[in-house]
Scaffold this motif. Sequence first.
Motif, PDB file in Angstrom:
ATOM      1  N   ASP A 490       0.879  -1.166   0.000  1.00 59.79           N
ATOM      2  CA  ASP A 490       0.000   0.000   0.000  1.00 59.79           C
ATOM      3  C   ASP A 490       0.918   1.219   0.000  1.00 59.79           C
ATOM      4  O   ASP A 490       1.651   1.449   0.975  1.00 59.79           O
ATOM      5  CB  ASP A 490      -0.876   0.037   1.248  1.00 59.79           C
ATOM      6  CG  ASP A 490      -1.917  -1.058   1.303  1.00 59.79           C
ATOM      7  OD1 ASP A 490      -2.172  -1.690   0.265  1.00 59.79           O
ATOM      8  OD2 ASP A 490      -2.482  -1.282   2.387  1.00 59.79           O
ATOM      9  N   LEU A 491       0.897   1.998  -1.089  1.00 62.32           N
ATOM     10  CA  LEU A 491       1.836   3.109  -1.224  1.00 62.32           C
ATOM     11  C   LEU A 491       1.171   4.320  -1.854  1.00 62.32           C
ATOM     12  O   LEU A 491       0.154   4.205  -2.548  1.00 62.32           O
ATOM     13  CB  LEU A 491       3.038   2.725  -2.106  1.00 62.32           C
ATOM     14  CG  LEU A 491       3.905   1.543  -1.699  1.00 62.32           C
ATOM     15  CD1 LEU A 491       3.460   0.292  -2.433  1.00 62.32           C
ATOM     16  CD2 LEU A 491       5.371   1.816  -2.017  1.00 62.32           C
ATOM     17  N   VAL A 492       1.799   5.480  -1.634  1.00 62.04           N
ATOM     18  CA  VAL A 492       1.387   6.710  -2.292  1.00 62.04           C
ATOM     19  C   VAL A 492       2.630   7.427  -2.793  1.00 62.04           C
ATOM     20  O   VAL A 492       3.678   7.417  -2.135  1.00 62.04           O
ATOM     21  CB  VAL A 492       0.573   7.614  -1.339  1.00 62.04           C
ATOM     22  CG1 VAL A 492       1.358   7.945  -0.072  1.00 62.04           C
ATOM     23  CG2 VAL A 492       0.158   8.909  -2.032  1.00 62.04           C
ATOM     24  N   VAL A 493       2.531   8.006  -3.978  1.00 66.40           N
ATOM     25  CA  VAL A 493       3.596   8.815  -4.552  1.00 66.40           C
ATOM     26  C   VAL A 493       3.052  10.235  -4.688  1.00 66.40           C
ATOM     27  O   VAL A 493       2.035  10.447  -5.358  1.00 66.40           O
ATOM     28  CB  VAL A 493       4.030   8.277  -5.933  1.00 66.40           C
ATOM     29  CG1 VAL A 493       5.123   9.164  -6.539  1.00 66.40           C
ATOM     30  CG2 VAL A 493       4.502   6.834  -5.823  1.00 66.40           C
ATOM     31  N   PHE A 494       3.732  11.203  -4.032  1.00 67.13           N
ATOM     32  CA  PHE A 494       3.210  12.568  -4.057  1.00 67.13           C
ATOM     33  C   PHE A 494       4.340  13.582  -4.176  1.00 67.13           C
ATOM     34  O   PHE A 494       5.509  13.284  -3.893  1.00 67.13           O
ATOM     35  CB  PHE A 494       2.357  12.857  -2.817  1.00 67.13           C
ATOM     36  CG  PHE A 494       3.101  12.882  -1.502  1.00 67.13           C
ATOM     37  CD1 PHE A 494       3.655  14.059  -1.010  1.00 67.13           C
ATOM     38  CD2 PHE A 494       3.236  11.728  -0.745  1.00 67.13           C
ATOM     39  CE1 PHE A 494       4.329  14.092   0.197  1.00 67.13           C
ATOM     40  CE2 PHE A 494       3.910  11.741   0.477  1.00 67.13           C
ATOM     41  CZ  PHE A 494       4.460  12.929   0.950  1.00 67.13           C
ATOM     42  N   GLU A 523      -1.761  -3.108  -6.420  1.00 70.23           N
ATOM     43  CA  GLU A 523      -2.384  -2.684  -7.674  1.00 70.23           C
ATOM     44  C   GLU A 523      -2.532  -1.170  -7.723  1.00 70.23           C
ATOM     45  O   GLU A 523      -2.895  -0.535  -6.720  1.00 70.23           O
ATOM     46  CB  GLU A 523      -3.763  -3.337  -7.834  1.00 70.23           C
ATOM     47  CG  GLU A 523      -3.729  -4.849  -7.992  1.00 70.23           C
ATOM     48  CD  GLU A 523      -5.085  -5.404  -8.380  1.00 70.23           C
ATOM     49  OE1 GLU A 523      -5.767  -4.790  -9.228  1.00 70.23           O
ATOM     50  OE2 GLU A 523      -5.469  -6.448  -7.827  1.00 70.23           O
ATOM     51  N   LEU A 524      -2.276  -0.612  -8.886  1.00 73.84           N
ATOM     52  CA  LEU A 524      -2.430   0.824  -9.073  1.00 73.84           C
ATOM     53  C   LEU A 524      -3.915   1.199  -9.096  1.00 73.84           C
ATOM     54  O   LEU A 524      -4.660   0.716  -9.947  1.00 73.84           O
ATOM     55  CB  LEU A 524      -1.784   1.261 -10.385  1.00 73.84           C
ATOM     56  CG  LEU A 524      -0.305   1.641 -10.347  1.00 73.84           C
ATOM     57  CD1 LEU A 524       0.236   1.779 -11.767  1.00 73.84           C
ATOM     58  CD2 LEU A 524      -0.108   2.945  -9.581  1.00 73.84           C
ATOM     59  N   VAL A 525      -4.319   2.034  -8.170  1.00 73.15           N
ATOM     60  CA  VAL A 525      -5.688   2.535  -8.181  1.00 73.15           C
ATOM     61  C   VAL A 525      -5.736   4.007  -8.580  1.00 73.15           C
ATOM     62  O   VAL A 525      -6.807   4.520  -8.931  1.00 73.15           O
ATOM     63  CB  VAL A 525      -6.379   2.335  -6.810  1.00 73.15           C
ATOM     64  CG1 VAL A 525      -6.550   0.856  -6.513  1.00 73.15           C
ATOM     65  CG2 VAL A 525      -5.604   3.012  -5.691  1.00 73.15           C
ATOM     66  N   LEU A 526      -4.578   4.674  -8.513  1.00 66.48           N
ATOM     67  CA  LEU A 526      -4.445   6.040  -9.028  1.00 66.48           C
ATOM     68  C   LEU A 526      -3.134   6.083  -9.788  1.00 66.48           C
ATOM     69  O   LEU A 526      -2.071   5.801  -9.223  1.00 66.48           O
ATOM     70  CB  LEU A 526      -4.447   7.066  -7.888  1.00 66.48           C
ATOM     71  CG  LEU A 526      -4.586   8.540  -8.307  1.00 66.48           C
ATOM     72  CD1 LEU A 526      -6.027   8.822  -8.745  1.00 66.48           C
ATOM     73  CD2 LEU A 526      -4.196   9.474  -7.172  1.00 66.48           C
ATOM     74  N   ILE A 530      -5.016   9.925 -12.195  1.00 68.21           N
ATOM     75  CA  ILE A 530      -6.278   9.432 -12.750  1.00 68.21           C
ATOM     76  C   ILE A 530      -6.611   8.089 -12.113  1.00 68.21           C
ATOM     77  O   ILE A 530      -5.784   7.173 -12.096  1.00 68.21           O
ATOM     78  CB  ILE A 530      -6.178   9.285 -14.278  1.00 68.21           C
ATOM     79  CG1 ILE A 530      -5.897  10.657 -14.913  1.00 68.21           C
ATOM     80  CG2 ILE A 530      -7.475   8.698 -14.848  1.00 68.21           C
ATOM     81  CD1 ILE A 530      -5.612  10.594 -16.400  1.00 68.21           C
ATOM     82  N   GLN A 531      -7.828   7.967 -11.609  1.00 67.66           N
ATOM     83  CA  GLN A 531      -8.200   6.725 -10.946  1.00 67.66           C
ATOM     84  C   GLN A 531      -8.444   5.626 -11.973  1.00 67.66           C
ATOM     85  O   GLN A 531      -9.064   5.840 -13.020  1.00 67.66           O
ATOM     86  CB  GLN A 531      -9.446   6.913 -10.078  1.00 67.66           C
ATOM     87  CG  GLN A 531      -9.752   5.702  -9.201  1.00 67.66           C
ATOM     88  CD  GLN A 531     -10.630   6.020  -8.015  1.00 67.66           C
ATOM     89  OE1 GLN A 531     -10.957   7.173  -7.749  1.00 67.66           O
ATOM     90  NE2 GLN A 531     -11.018   4.996  -7.268  1.00 67.66           N
ATOM     91  N   THR A 532      -7.936   4.437 -11.653  1.00 68.26           N
ATOM     92  CA  THR A 532      -8.111   3.283 -12.527  1.00 68.26           C
ATOM     93  C   THR A 532      -9.391   2.546 -12.144  1.00 68.26           C
ATOM     94  O   THR A 532     -10.099   2.923 -11.216  1.00 68.26           O
ATOM     95  CB  THR A 532      -6.922   2.324 -12.395  1.00 68.26           C
ATOM     96  OG1 THR A 532      -6.980   1.659 -11.122  1.00 68.26           O
ATOM     97  CG2 THR A 532      -5.599   3.070 -12.527  1.00 68.26           C
ATOM     98  N   ALA A 533      -9.674   1.475 -12.846  1.00 76.84           N
ATOM     99  CA  ALA A 533     -10.866   0.667 -12.562  1.00 76.84           C
ATOM    100  C   ALA A 533     -10.600  -0.393 -11.502  1.00 76.84           C
ATOM    101  O   ALA A 533     -11.515  -1.149 -11.138  1.00 76.84           O
ATOM    102  CB  ALA A 533     -11.363  -0.002 -13.834  1.00 76.84           C
ATOM    103  N   ALA A 534      -9.385  -0.448 -10.972  1.00 77.73           N
ATOM    104  CA  ALA A 534      -9.017  -1.508 -10.024  1.00 77.73           C
ATOM    105  C   ALA A 534      -9.800  -1.393  -8.719  1.00 77.73           C
ATOM    106  O   ALA A 534     -10.042  -0.292  -8.222  1.00 77.73           O
ATOM    107  CB  ALA A 534      -7.517  -1.451  -9.738  1.00 77.73           C
ATOM    108  N   ARG A 535     -10.177  -2.543  -8.188  1.00 78.93           N
ATOM    109  CA  ARG A 535     -10.874  -2.609  -6.893  1.00 78.93           C
ATOM    110  C   ARG A 535     -10.181  -3.671  -6.021  1.00 78.93           C
ATOM    111  O   ARG A 535     -10.767  -4.700  -5.705  1.00 78.93           O
ATOM    112  CB  ARG A 535     -12.349  -2.981  -7.081  1.00 78.93           C
ATOM    113  CG  ARG A 535     -13.160  -2.026  -7.916  1.00 78.93           C
ATOM    114  CD  ARG A 535     -13.420  -0.701  -7.172  1.00 78.93           C
ATOM    115  NE  ARG A 535     -14.321   0.134  -7.943  1.00 78.93           N
ATOM    116  CZ  ARG A 535     -13.932   0.980  -8.891  1.00 78.93           C
ATOM    117  NH1 ARG A 535     -12.633   1.075  -9.181  1.00 78.93           N
ATOM    118  NH2 ARG A 535     -14.795   1.709  -9.556  1.00 78.93           N
ATOM    119  N   PRO A 536      -8.934  -3.426  -5.640  1.00 79.06           N
ATOM    120  CA  PRO A 536      -8.194  -4.454  -4.900  1.00 79.06           C
ATOM    121  C   PRO A 536      -8.391  -4.398  -3.387  1.00 79.06           C
ATOM    122  O   PRO A 536      -7.751  -5.156  -2.657  1.00 79.06           O
ATOM    123  CB  PRO A 536      -6.743  -4.130  -5.253  1.00 79.06           C
ATOM    124  CG  PRO A 536      -6.750  -2.641  -5.392  1.00 79.06           C
ATOM    125  CD  PRO A 536      -8.091  -2.280  -5.972  1.00 79.06           C
ATOM    126  N   GLY A 537      -9.256  -3.514  -2.892  1.00 90.41           N
ATOM    127  CA  GLY A 537      -9.404  -3.333  -1.461  1.00 90.41           C
ATOM    128  C   GLY A 537      -9.992  -4.546  -0.756  1.00 90.41           C
ATOM    129  O   GLY A 537     -10.703  -5.353  -1.360  1.00 90.41           O
TER     130      GLY A 537
END
Length: 543
Positions: A490-494, A523-526, A530-537
């Motif tokens: 679980d990561l964020v790049v900012f 999985e990339l969700v952003l 831009i938000q992707t269609a992934a729903r890995p939660g």
Amino acid sequence: MGHHLVGPTVWEARVTDLLIHGGLIIDGTGNDPAAGDVLIEDGRITTILQPQTPPHHQAATVIDASGLVVAPGFIDIHTHSDVSVLLDGRAQSKIHQGVTTEVTGNCGFSPFPLTPSHLHDHLALLAGIGDDPVQPTWTDLDGYADAVEHAGIALNIAPLVGHGQLRIATAGLAEHAGTETIGAMRALLSELLEQGAFGLSTGLTYVPSRYADSAELEALCTTLAGYGRLYATHSRADGFAGAAEASTLGRRTGARIQFSHLAINQPGLWGQAESLLKIFDDGRRGGADIACDVYPYDASASALTQYLPPWVQEGGVDTMRARLADPGILARAESELAAGWGAGGRIPWHWDRVVLSRTDGVLDAPEGATVQDAAAAAGVSPARYTLELCREGGNRVQVVLFYRVEHDMRTFLRHPHTLIGSDGSALPYQQHGRRPHPRAYGAHARVLGRYTRELGDLELTTAVHKMTGAVAERLGLTDRGVLRADAVADLVVFDPETVIDHATYLEPCQPPSGIRDVVVNGELVLAGGIQTAARPGRVLRSR
């Protein structure tokens, strides 16, 4: 650093799922940043390497993080996303902030446990969160988790048990809970903790959670202490008395205490944040394991019913409606409400500081207007107007109260034992004219932008720690909240130079700037903002 940067000679050439290259790693421990490459495979971080230009590692997807920060995904310790993620699993308002895990079930509200015989009261309580209604197909955490994961969510949920629902399931809306009822609550709580709930929350200004006395709370916290789980409390009394009660509870039971959305709402006490924090400091010195969370705004939001005199709320929404239909009782309620709100009605009303954020058309009340203006347009007193709104709309009517000062909030934010929580929900950007509190759309970005970069209240590593590793430690999450080998990805790049919130009270549904990429469970969700269609939660479980 909490992780070790491994030289390239150690790396075995193989294709990974994802490579985040060239970023400045802030690992969530509070330690100094270091440049590194993060390799992800099968949903976990496999290795963190010294950066190479060009990268020598093969990956299915490569993210160039040059000039950007790579951090653990933010864990929001205080949210109300229990229902909103079922209504819209994209969780847009949180994904765009870099939040990858939501702690739900706060303030005594949760979507479980549910008993068919009390379903009406369960759903009436759940309406207090402020979402559209849902029809549950579950009764416990296992069933709720199945429903959420079947629907598909973009981020993770870490659920607490709401005391309000626990009480309704065992005692209905009864005010008194005897020894037998408390025993039933403890047994049901144990079942839900066995299913993986991260703890229990109370909402001690809401019916029926407000009916709990110290003996009931001590009994439940003793159960929590036995499992090593968290007790999160929306305080019974505002500020100082609530802090003392929570500290005493932690000292007597050994439970881990989380004091929710720390604030000073009484105008006469504004500016006394240091004195309030001293109560928690003294509690820790006395043996209580107690911490707090805070959100970076000078206004709160909740169901309007919370501010009615306690006797008006007794028995739940239906009883309240019947009670207020009596003109004599309505007149008494109006007189008492006009005198003030909070514990003992000590807080004076400033009706021009109370904004209607959701009315669902009840009494044609205009969303975005103050109670003062809406009442004047209706030709009645603000107190009478409030009572009529609550009688007709129950817990669905939501308000924003401008009853805080930024100085206090900033003092809380800087304290070493506070964490960051939004007190908001994971929401879509399209709200059809509704104005949710901007905390749902901007809290974490606001901490990084305004209070870290612009005002310097926090160092960047400290701000990230308060949103990641410190929260994971509080929850007992051992494989999230930090960047290290074998942790869940679980990561964020900012961009630390541009990250900022744009949500306002009048225009809240706006994404922040500077949050570029978000990864949930590998999985990339952003991607590129831009938000992707992934729903890995997933619905996470405490074990």
